[in-house]
Design a protein around this motif. Structure first.
Motif, PDB file in Angstrom:
ATOM      1  N   GLN A  10      10.685   0.410  -0.507  1.00 37.72           N
ATOM      2  CA  GLN A  10      10.259   1.345   0.531  1.00 37.72           C
ATOM      3  C   GLN A  10      11.423   1.551   1.500  1.00 37.72           C
ATOM      4  N   PHE A  48      11.967   1.713   4.681  1.00 38.56           N
ATOM      5  CA  PHE A  48      12.149   0.858   5.867  1.00 38.56           C
ATOM      6  C   PHE A  48      12.609  -0.548   5.528  1.00 38.56           C
ATOM      7  N   HIS A  49      12.609  -0.903   4.233  1.00 40.72           N
ATOM      8  CA  HIS A  49      13.176  -2.180   3.783  1.00 40.72           C
ATOM      9  C   HIS A  49      14.604  -2.010   3.261  1.00 40.72           C
ATOM     10  N   ALA A  58      16.175   4.838   7.919  1.00 38.61           N
ATOM     11  CA  ALA A  58      14.788   5.080   7.499  1.00 38.61           C
ATOM     12  C   ALA A  58      13.824   4.238   8.325  1.00 38.61           C
ATOM     13  N   ALA A  59      14.184   2.998   8.595  1.00 45.06           N
ATOM     14  CA  ALA A  59      13.314   2.117   9.390  1.00 45.06           C
ATOM     15  C   ALA A  59      13.167   2.619  10.816  1.00 45.06           C
ATOM     16  N   ALA A  99      12.814   5.499  11.837  1.00 41.53           N
ATOM     17  CA  ALA A  99      11.829   6.577  11.903  1.00 41.53           C
ATOM     18  C   ALA A  99      10.394   6.072  11.722  1.00 41.53           C
ATOM     19  N   THR A 100      10.200   4.760  11.648  1.00 42.54           N
ATOM     20  CA  THR A 100       8.869   4.186  11.454  1.00 42.54           C
ATOM     21  C   THR A 100       8.515   3.269  12.619  1.00 42.54           C
ATOM     22  N   HIS A 101       7.324   2.715  12.569  1.00 37.74           N
ATOM     23  CA  HIS A 101       6.890   1.752  13.590  1.00 37.74           C
ATOM     24  C   HIS A 101       7.728   0.473  13.568  1.00 37.74           C
ATOM     25  N   PHE A 102       8.452   0.224  12.471  1.00 35.63           N
ATOM     26  CA  PHE A 102       9.308  -0.971  12.404  1.00 35.63           C
ATOM     27  C   PHE A 102      10.507  -0.860  13.346  1.00 35.63           C
TER      28      PHE A 102
END
Length: 156
Positions: free
Chosen positions: A38, A40-41, A46-47, A49-52
């Motif tokens: 994925q 975000f890993h 990419a990460a 742009a996420t809640h991470f």
């Protein structure tokens, strides 16, 4: 020879600590690339742009790191290792917060239940509550492994 720690020697409330282990960026990306690709890993961009917010290890990677630390501790205690017969599964696996590159993990395992096997008298079933912490003493993962332990052989 070291006398094994048999099922009968284990009590509810027994606990032991294991670790530490520091997570590297290269390990996070390599594990994710092979087993949990994925975005975000795999990348900071990419990460972000996420809640991470930043690169985080796969929960499955965190679970594998638990196993690495746990087995290393077992191997330091030959008496425990000698009676371990593997696991039947895991209950209640929870990933509580992200594990980041640079985090140093450690764990605690506490016996919460013991049950003699009705069908296999040579073994008993041990449930442990495992908590994995990061370097800030924040819990990052909990789980309840269900392990099989050799029972004490009958004296003949």
């Amino acid at each position: 020879m070291v006398e094994p720690v048999y099922f009968e020697d284990i009590a509810v409330g027994d606990s032991f600590a294991f670790g530490p282990l520091t997570v590297t960026r290269d390990e996070v990306i390599a594990f994710a690339a092979e087993f949990d690709p994925q975005p975000f890993h795999l990348s900071d961009e990419a990460a972000a742009a996420t809640h991470f917010g930043s690169l985080s290890a796969s929960g499955w990677h965190t679970t594998a790191l638990f196993m690495k630390m746990f087995v290393a501790e077992m191997q330091r205690e030959p008496a425990r290792q000698a009676a371990s017969l593997g696991a039947m599964g895991v209950d209640e696996l929870r990933w509580l917060r992200p594990v980041r590159p640079g985090d140093t993990l450690r764990g605690i395992s506490e016996v919460i239940d013991l049950k003699a096997s009705r069908s296999r008298p040579e073994m008993g079933i041990v449930k442990n509550r495992v908590t994995i912490f990061n370097q800030k003493d924040e819990a990052v993962m909990t789980m309840v492994p269900i392990a099989m332990w050799r029972t004490r052989p009958a004296q003949g």
